[in-house]
Write an enzyme that holds these catalytic residues in place. Structure first.
Site, PDB file in Angstrom:
ATOM      1  N   GLY A  80      20.508  54.837 -43.821  1.00 13.87           N
ATOM      2  CA  GLY A  80      19.165  54.597 -44.265  1.00 13.87           C
ATOM      3  C   GLY A  80      18.618  53.183 -43.996  1.00 13.87           C
ATOM      4  O   GLY A  80      19.497  52.363 -43.056  1.00 13.87           O
ATOM      5  N   LYS A 102      11.105  44.887 -40.043  1.00 12.11           N
ATOM      6  CA  LYS A 102      12.512  44.845 -39.997  1.00 12.11           C
ATOM      7  C   LYS A 102      13.131  43.456 -40.561  1.00 12.11           C
ATOM      8  O   LYS A 102      12.677  42.079 -39.631  1.00 12.11           O
ATOM      9  CB  LYS A 102      12.890  44.908 -38.413  1.00 12.11           C
ATOM     10  CG  LYS A 102      14.315  45.182 -38.419  1.00 12.11           C
ATOM     11  CD  LYS A 102      14.745  45.555 -36.770  1.00 12.11           C
ATOM     12  CE  LYS A 102      16.207  45.786 -36.790  1.00 12.11           C
ATOM     13  NZ  LYS A 102      16.689  46.299 -35.419  1.00 12.11           N
ATOM     14  N   ASP A 114      22.498  42.335 -46.068  1.00 15.18           N
ATOM     15  CA  ASP A 114      21.638  41.329 -46.904  1.00 15.18           C
ATOM     16  C   ASP A 114      20.211  41.795 -46.754  1.00 15.18           C
ATOM     17  O   ASP A 114      19.207  40.990 -47.243  1.00 15.18           O
ATOM     18  CB  ASP A 114      21.959  39.757 -46.376  1.00 15.18           C
ATOM     19  CG  ASP A 114      21.766  39.618 -45.067  1.00 15.18           C
ATOM     20  OD1 ASP A 114      21.187  40.298 -44.272  1.00 15.18           O
ATOM     21  OD2 ASP A 114      22.071  38.403 -44.752  1.00 15.18           O
ATOM     22  N   ARG A 165       7.342  45.990 -36.235  1.00 11.98           N
ATOM     23  CA  ARG A 165       7.544  47.186 -35.232  1.00 11.98           C
ATOM     24  C   ARG A 165       6.789  48.389 -35.421  1.00 11.98           C
ATOM     25  O   ARG A 165       6.385  48.680 -36.588  1.00 11.98           O
ATOM     26  CB  ARG A 165       9.135  47.419 -34.741  1.00 11.98           C
ATOM     27  CG  ARG A 165       9.829  47.855 -35.959  1.00 11.98           C
ATOM     28  CD  ARG A 165      11.266  48.037 -35.593  1.00 11.98           C
ATOM     29  NE  ARG A 165      12.061  48.795 -36.658  1.00 11.98           N
ATOM     30  CZ  ARG A 165      13.170  49.019 -36.219  1.00 11.98           C
ATOM     31  NH1 ARG A 165      13.769  48.845 -35.409  1.00 11.98           N
ATOM     32  NH2 ARG A 165      13.821  49.846 -37.293  1.00 11.98           N
ATOM     33  N   ASP A 241      21.870  57.924 -35.712  1.00  9.29           N
ATOM     34  CA  ASP A 241      20.737  57.107 -36.657  1.00  9.29           C
ATOM     35  C   ASP A 241      19.911  56.126 -35.819  1.00  9.29           C
ATOM     36  O   ASP A 241      18.849  55.656 -36.383  1.00  9.29           O
ATOM     37  CB  ASP A 241      21.525  56.426 -37.835  1.00  9.29           C
ATOM     38  CG  ASP A 241      22.500  55.551 -37.345  1.00  9.29           C
ATOM     39  OD1 ASP A 241      23.417  55.910 -36.707  1.00  9.29           O
ATOM     40  OD2 ASP A 241      22.348  54.343 -37.543  1.00  9.29           O
TER      41      ASP A 241
END
Length: 479
Positions: A80, A102, A114, A165, A241
């Site tokens: 995820g 991001k 983190d 992004r 992923d």
């Protein structure tokens, strides 16, 4: 602003707000990316709090998506968006673009992380996203990078940053694997229908739209990786992923551009087994498509239908790479020369060992069909010059066979063989200056990389062979 992904049921994501960062500062913005949104760099500079996630645009619906995946060939289970937050999509002339922070803080999928990105990796992603777009490689885009002095721990304590992004979608192969391995076929179908309706609407007319989806994604993936091979790009972490359902280069981490050619080069220091080496990228792309096919099998229905969709990969990859390599050599694709061209290309890559990849192709445009009078700059790249001379004579003979015009060919070749790529040492110089709050090199490098095929004589040093110290640079999954 809208958020089409938020129209899916809550099981597909978690709604949350980004975590603010103190005392933000703007590092750089991409004017071409901003232009897609109808914005200027000054518009973005005035929106710093939004760019770093300290403020949320009107009508934004921030969320972190859930997905799973295979990492280094091993099933990793649920993953995820561990440090990415999608805050919506905006209409553009090319269609809707999703915007994602991001590095904007913890999410339920951060696992042991983190939720932050460091300035170093953020600059690398920002620069490479825009550089790859300028090279004509299918890719996500980067709108901006902003920083904060808040510390985060990696190998050492570094400062935080956030990249904004953009892509039409950030749905991944692993987004489908997530529901398949949980035996949740209703959710699997919902996601497939969402992707088809939004991005592949023509497939609704197909006899089996889900087979059509797999075939189209497989084709796009093959084309994307052919582009990677042609420019010498190595992704470094081709986990499922990190594979885009739209065939876009996604998630820039420990990437690299080939310098001294070595087909087995591994750009990711973490990849001890070399799974994601340059030579392995095409077959790993195929493997990843098989992983997607497995996930889509309950919707496609028949193994034979699934296999038929996957069968497009090898011929599509080979045809696209052949097309790109012929263009790089300034040759027409002619059936009567198929066998000799294949041998010419194979022997070229064998001869290239240790030779700078980008400079070889750029200087190749100086070779003349009639004689060796234009060979000197290219020949100087080789230690085994006799091997080069022998290959160059075969190349010249092939040019004469199609009555190639030197001037026209050189012009065409210089439009497909870049002079400037994002070498690791160039990024490192820009990063070190940025860590001291000097962002001028990020700006200069971005400007150079946005025109990779132009001569730019004032920036000639950006096209030089890397210095000796560059050989000691390493990038890893923390990059």
């Amino acid at each position: 602003m809208d958020n089409s992904f938020a129209s899916l049921p809550p099981a597909f994501y978690t709604r949350l707000m980004p975590t603010p960062l103190p005392s933000p500062y703007l590092v750089s913005v991409s004017a071409p990316a901003a232009q897609l949104l109808g914005l200027s760099p000054s518009d973005l500079a005035a929106s710093l709090d939004i760019l770093i996630g300290n403020a949320v645009p009107d009508r934004a619906q921030p969320l972190a998506a859930v997905y799973s995946g295979h990492q280094f060939g091993v099933w990793a289970g649920q993953l995820g968006d561990g440090r990415a937050i999608l805050f919506g999509d905006v209409p553009t002339a090319q269609g809707p673009l999703e915007l994602q922070w991001k590095g904007a803080g913890l999410t339920p999928y951060s696992r042991m992380g983190d939720g932050r990105a460091v300035l170093r990796s953020s600059i690398r992603e920002f620069l490479c996203s825009e550089a790859m777009h300028a090279l004509g490689v299918p890719t996500s885009r980067a709108l901006s990078v902003a920083g904060s002095d808040q510390g985060v721990v990696r190998e050492t304590v570094e400062t935080s940053a956030v990249v904004v992004r953009m892509a039409p979608s950030f749905v991944r192969f692993g987004s489908f694997e997530h529901w398949y391995y949980r035996q949740k076929n209703d959710e699997l179908k919902l996601l497939a229908d969402y992707v088809i309706d939004r991005f592949y609407p023509a497939l609704r007319q197909a006899e089996n739209p889900y087979r059509g989806l797999l075939e189209e994604v497989t084709r796009r993936t093959a084309h994307m990786i052919a582009h990677w091979q042609a420019v010498g790009f190595m992704h470094g972490v081709m986990n499922t992923d990190n594979m885009s359902i739209l065939g876009l280069t996604l998630d820039y981490g420990p990437y690299g551009f080939m310098e001294a050619f070595d087909a087995n080069h591994i750009c990711n220091h973490t990849d001890q087994q070399g799974r994601y080496s340059y030579a392995n990228q095409p077959q790993v792309g195929h493997w990843n498509c098989y992983a997607l096919a497995q996930a889509l099998l309950p919707l496609i229905g028949e193994v034979e239908e699934t296999q038929a969709a996957l069968d497009v990969y090898q011929p599509e990859f080979a045809a696209k790479l052949d097309e790109l390599l012929h263009a790089k050599l300034g040759l027409q694709v002619l059936d009567q020369h198929f066998d000799t061209d294949r041998a010419l290309l194979d022997d070229m890559f064998a001869m290239l060992s240790g030779v700078d990849f980008t400079l070889f192709f750029r200087r190749l445009s100086g070779v003349r069909a009639a004689d060796a009078s234009g060979d000197e700059a290219l020949r100087d790249l080789f230690i085994d010059r006799a091997a080069f001379d022998a290959w160059a004579e075969r190349y010249r003979a092939r040019l004469r066979a199609e009555q190639s015009d030197d001037a026209a060919r050189a012009l065409a070749m210089n439009q497909v063989n870049p002079k400037y790529v994002l070498r690791n040492y160039l990024a490192q110089v820009a990063i070190e200056k940025a860590q001291n709050k000097d962002f001028s090199e990020v700006e200069r490098l971005l400007a150079v990389l946005q025109r990779p095929y132009d001569e730019q004589p004032e920036h000639e040093h950006y096209a030089a062979l890397p210095p000796d110290w560059a050989s000691h640079l390493e990038v890893s999954c923390s990059s």
